[in-house]
Design a protein around this motif. Sequence first.
Motif, mmCIF file in Angstrom:
data_model
loop_
_atom_site.group_PDB
_atom_site.id
_atom_site.type_symbol
_atom_site.label_atom_id
_atom_site.label_comp_id
_atom_site.label_asym_id
_atom_site.label_seq_id
_atom_site.Cartn_x
_atom_site.Cartn_y
_atom_site.Cartn_z
ATOM 1 N N MET A 1 0.807 -1.202 0.000
ATOM 2 C CA MET A 1 0.000 0.000 0.000
ATOM 3 C C MET A 1 0.847 1.261 0.000
ATOM 4 N N THR A 3 2.096 2.905 -2.255
ATOM 5 C CA THR A 3 1.836 3.835 -3.344
ATOM 6 C C THR A 3 0.549 4.629 -3.126
ATOM 7 N N HIS A 4 -0.207 4.308 -2.097
ATOM 8 C CA HIS A 4 -1.462 4.999 -1.831
ATOM 9 C C HIS A 4 -1.211 6.252 -1.013
ATOM 10 N N LEU A 5 -2.120 7.183 -1.073
ATOM 11 C CA LEU A 5 -1.987 8.459 -0.393
ATOM 12 C C LEU A 5 -2.249 8.317 1.098
ATOM 13 N N ARG A 19 -16.776 8.504 0.786
ATOM 14 C CA ARG A 19 -16.813 7.357 -0.125
ATOM 15 C C ARG A 19 -18.010 6.454 0.154
ATOM 16 N N TRP A 43 1.031 -0.815 10.633
ATOM 17 C CA TRP A 43 1.626 0.076 9.641
ATOM 18 C C TRP A 43 2.675 0.954 10.327
ATOM 19 N N TYR A 49 -4.956 5.269 5.257
ATOM 20 C CA TYR A 49 -5.191 5.211 3.815
ATOM 21 C C TYR A 49 -6.678 4.986 3.583
ATOM 22 N N LEU A 50 -7.231 5.690 2.612
ATOM 23 C CA LEU A 50 -8.651 5.539 2.301
ATOM 24 C C LEU A 50 -9.013 4.069 2.084
ATOM 25 N N GLU A 51 -8.127 3.328 1.422
ATOM 26 C CA GLU A 51 -8.377 1.916 1.127
ATOM 27 C C GLU A 51 -8.371 1.051 2.382
ATOM 28 N N ASN A 52 -7.885 1.606 3.503
ATOM 29 C CA ASN A 52 -7.827 0.860 4.755
ATOM 30 C C ASN A 52 -8.953 1.271 5.700
#
Length: 78
Positions: A1, A3-5, A19, A43, A49-52
Amino acid sequence: MGTHLLLNRDAFREGVFERDKGRCVFCGAPAKDAHHIMERRLWDDGGYYLENGASVCEPHHILCEKTEITVEMVRDAC
């Protein structure tokens, strides 16, 4: 992850709620918390991270925290 913001805490919460349209990903009730799908302590950078993240109501957040709802179940719901 990597590469994620990476977000700060407030941007994480706001982004996850936006979202998920402010609704719990499990039952559709108004979301009260932005739950970390994978625990932040796993982490090096905090995992904001939004994906998390997943929007959850209070009862579902408790079940997630107690791992009665698994990481896989949260991902599926998202």
